[in-house]
Structures are given as structure tokens and as C-alpha cells.
Design a protein around this motif. Structure first.
Motif, PDB file in Angstrom:
ATOM      1  N   VAL A  38       1.439  -1.394   0.173  1.00 30.16           N
ATOM      2  CA  VAL A  38      -0.062  -0.118  -0.335  1.00 30.16           C
ATOM      3  C   VAL A  38       0.632   1.252  -0.037  1.00 30.16           C
ATOM      4  O   VAL A  38       1.948   1.367   0.531  1.00 30.16           O
ATOM      5  N   LEU A  77       0.516   4.227   1.399  1.00 27.80           N
ATOM      6  CA  LEU A  77       0.696   4.970   2.870  1.00 27.80           C
ATOM      7  C   LEU A  77       0.236   3.946   3.538  1.00 27.80           C
ATOM      8  O   LEU A  77      -1.197   3.787   3.412  1.00 27.80           O
ATOM      9  N   GLY A  78       1.190   3.935   4.647  1.00 27.68           N
ATOM     10  CA  GLY A  78       0.220   3.226   5.962  1.00 27.68           C
ATOM     11  C   GLY A  78       0.412   1.650   5.460  1.00 27.68           C
ATOM     12  O   GLY A  78       1.342   1.044   4.574  1.00 27.68           O
ATOM     13  N   ARG A  87      -4.383  -1.329   3.131  1.00 26.44           N
ATOM     14  CA  ARG A  87      -4.993  -1.391   2.366  1.00 26.44           C
ATOM     15  C   ARG A  87      -6.723  -1.271   2.469  1.00 26.44           C
ATOM     16  O   ARG A  87      -6.616   0.045   1.668  1.00 26.44           O
ATOM     17  N   PHE A 114      -6.454   3.225   2.818  1.00 27.67           N
ATOM     18  CA  PHE A 114      -6.222   3.642   2.508  1.00 27.67           C
ATOM     19  C   PHE A 114      -7.237   4.251   1.151  1.00 27.67           C
ATOM     20  O   PHE A 114      -7.387   5.038   0.749  1.00 27.67           O
ATOM     21  N   THR A 127     -10.083   5.880   2.383  1.00 23.63           N
ATOM     22  CA  THR A 127     -10.523   7.319   1.978  1.00 23.63           C
ATOM     23  C   THR A 127      -9.549   8.368   0.909  1.00 23.63           C
ATOM     24  O   THR A 127     -10.195   9.254   1.156  1.00 23.63           O
ATOM     25  N   MET A 159       0.094   7.457  -5.325  1.00 18.70           N
ATOM     26  CA  MET A 159      -0.266   8.593  -3.779  1.00 18.70           C
ATOM     27  C   MET A 159       0.805  10.079  -5.004  1.00 18.70           C
ATOM     28  O   MET A 159       1.645   9.512  -5.421  1.00 18.70           O
ATOM     29  N   ARG A 202      -7.559  12.033   3.223  1.00 17.74           N
ATOM     30  CA  ARG A 202      -6.572  11.224   3.482  1.00 17.74           C
ATOM     31  C   ARG A 202      -5.453  11.854   4.554  1.00 17.74           C
ATOM     32  O   ARG A 202      -5.111  11.005   5.949  1.00 17.74           O
ATOM     33  N   TYR A 237      -6.516  11.526   8.020  1.00 17.69           N
ATOM     34  CA  TYR A 237      -6.229  10.322   8.667  1.00 17.69           C
ATOM     35  C   TYR A 237      -4.990   9.555   8.769  1.00 17.69           C
ATOM     36  O   TYR A 237      -4.213   9.170   9.355  1.00 17.69           O
ATOM     37  N   TYR A 238      -4.156  10.158   8.084  1.00 12.15           N
ATOM     38  CA  TYR A 238      -2.416   9.847   7.335  1.00 12.15           C
ATOM     39  C   TYR A 238      -1.961  11.340   8.934  1.00 12.15           C
ATOM     40  O   TYR A 238      -1.683  12.336   7.245  1.00 12.15           O
TER      41      TYR A 238
END
Length: 264
Positions: free
Chosen positions: A65, A67-68, A71, A74, A77, A199, A224, A227-228
Motif C-alpha cells: 500500500v 501509505l501506511g 489497504r 487507504f 479514504t 499517492m 487522507r 487519517y494520516y
């Protein structure tokens, strides 16, 4: 006595309008989804299927994935605001194409068709969001954002941008009926460049600079970022909001022109 009669007349006008709006919403749901709840359930679940197909592809291919390490979170979001925007902007246009004959009734205006479809799509999108969150919870993923206020603002901005572009689409299709197919192709391009499956900030700076002119891409990054927070995504919030308000303003003025030509 005159005031009472005037107030009663206004109350009757409001009541009549609400009855018209209710009838349009009911007709819209029955003609599109069938007379049973199963038809409407399919439409609610369709965006959810879209999200979880992406998750399944990345899971079976064992692809990392971007980011983070989660899955489902990600893709959810990124996809939720993009799909919300696309469904509203497309379905508002289709509502006018499908229900234009209803405007021959004096009680039904073009704006009523648009407003009723917007309400249906907002409710449908919210139900889809609840289903996605429920599935995430069932598989052990916490769907709560790190910054709830930022997430809600991103979701509402996606709705506003969808309404604005939908109003523009209604104006265009009134003069060019083939725009229904043209916008479908345009939506594919917007989706591919929106950053749902990748991304954008990881791309070369020259490419990322031009991609950020797509407000839908910034909507996915907006969600996102809620969340991140460690990703430190750079979102031009003012640009996205101004794009939504500009589209809405242009769409409303264009609709006024369309209504004027129709009535003439």
C-alpha cells in the motif's frame, strides 16, 4: 385578517412544494431502483463494491500500500470523496435527461428535478459511507479519522463540488445532448488522476504540480490528511473550496439562462 390570509397562502405554497419534492424523490427512486428495497440496496452497495474490489486486487497481488500499512483504509479514504463527487455531478445531469417531460406540469420546475436528485444522491452516498465503515469495523479496521472535523469538511466539499459541476453539466447537456457520453469519458480521466490508487505526492514535482490543479485529487488528499497526519500532505483548501463555489455560481447562472430559453 389580511396577514392571516397571506401567511396561510405562504404555508400552502410551502406545503405544495414539499409534496412536489416528495413525489419527485419517490418517483426517482422507483424508476431507477425498482419498487423494492433490493434495487435501492444495490445502488447503495455499488460504491462499496468499487472500494473493496480495489482492496482485493492489491491484496491478491500482494502489492504494498502506498501509505501506511492498511489497504482497506487507504483506498476507502481516497475513494469515498471522489465517488461522492462523481455520482452527484453525473446523476444530477441524468435526472434532467430522464425527467425533462415532468417540467410540462406547472408545479414542476427544472430546479426541482435537480434538487430532488441531489437529495437522493446525498442520502445514498451517506448510506454507502455507513456500509463502508461497517465493513471496515467488521474486518478489524478502525474507520475513525485522526481529525474528524477535517474529514467532515472534505466530505462536504466533495458534495459541494459535485453539485456545482452537476449544475454546469445540466446547462451543457441542454444544448449538447452528447455531453452525457463526453462527461463519462471526462470522469474516467478525472478518476485516474485523482490519486485513489496511488499517492500523487510521491510523483516527480513537475508532474505533481500540474496534477494538483485537479480539485478532485486534492479532495482525496484532503480526506487522507485527516487519517494520516504524519504524511504531511499539502492541500490548498482555499483552491478546492473556490473551485466548488465557482462551479456552483457558474452552474446557477447557466441554469437561469437555460430556464429562460425553455420558458421562452
Amino acid at each position: 385578517m389580511a396577514i392571516t390570509v397571506e401567511a396561510r397562502a405562504k404555508a400552502n405554497a410551502v406545503e405544495t412544494y414539499l409534496h412536489v419534492l416528495y413525489a419527485l424523490i419517490l418517483r426517482d427512486m422507483r424508476t431507477r431502483f425498482g419498487s423494492s428495497l433490493w434495487g435501492y440496496g444495490v445502488v447503495v452497495l455499488w460504491p462499496c463494491v468499487h472500494v473493496f474490489v480495489l482492496i482485493a486486487i492489491y491484496t491478491f497481488q500482494k502489492m504494498p500500500v502506498p501509505l501506511g500499512d492498511n489497504r482497506p483504509l487507504f483506498f476507502a479514504t481516497g475513494a469515498v470523496p471522489v465517488l461522492m463527487f462523481q455520482y452527484i455531478s453525473r446523476e444530477v445531469m441524468k435526472s434532467v435527461v430522464m425527467n425533462r417531460p415532468l417540467t410540462y406540469y406547472p408545479q414542476v420546475k427544472l430546479f426541482d428535478l435537480i434538487f430532488s436528485r441531489i437529495l437522493v444522491e446525498i442520502v445514498t452516498g451517506f448510506l454507502s459511507l455507513l456500509v463502508v465503515c461497517g465493513v471496515l469495523v467488521s474486518i478489524g479496521v478502525d474507520p475513525r479519522p485522526h481529525d474528524p472535523f477535517l474529514a467532515v469538511c472534505g466530505y462536504l466539499t466533495a458534495i459541494l463540488l459535485g453539485i456545482g459541476l452537476g449544475a454546469i453539466n445540466v446547462s451543457i447537456i441542454s444544448f449538447f445532448p452528447g455531453w452525457l457520453i463526453g462527461y463519462a469519458l471526462f470522469s474516467i480521466i478525472v478518476y485516474i488522476t485523482s490519486g485513489v490508487i496511488f499517492m500523487p505526492s510521491y510523483m516527480p514535482e513537475k508532474i505533481y504540480y500540474w496534477l494538483k490543479f485537479n480539485p478532485v485529487l486534492q479532495l482525496s488528499e484532503w480526506m487522507r490528511s485527516a487519517y494520516y497526519p504524519s504524511a504531511v500532505l499539502q492541500i490548498d483548501f482555499l483552491y478546492v473550496i473556490m473551485c466548488a463555489l465557482t462551479c456552483l455560481t457558474i452552474g446557477l447562472f447557466a441554469l437561469k439562462t437555460v430556464v429562460g430559453k425553455t420558458s421562452a
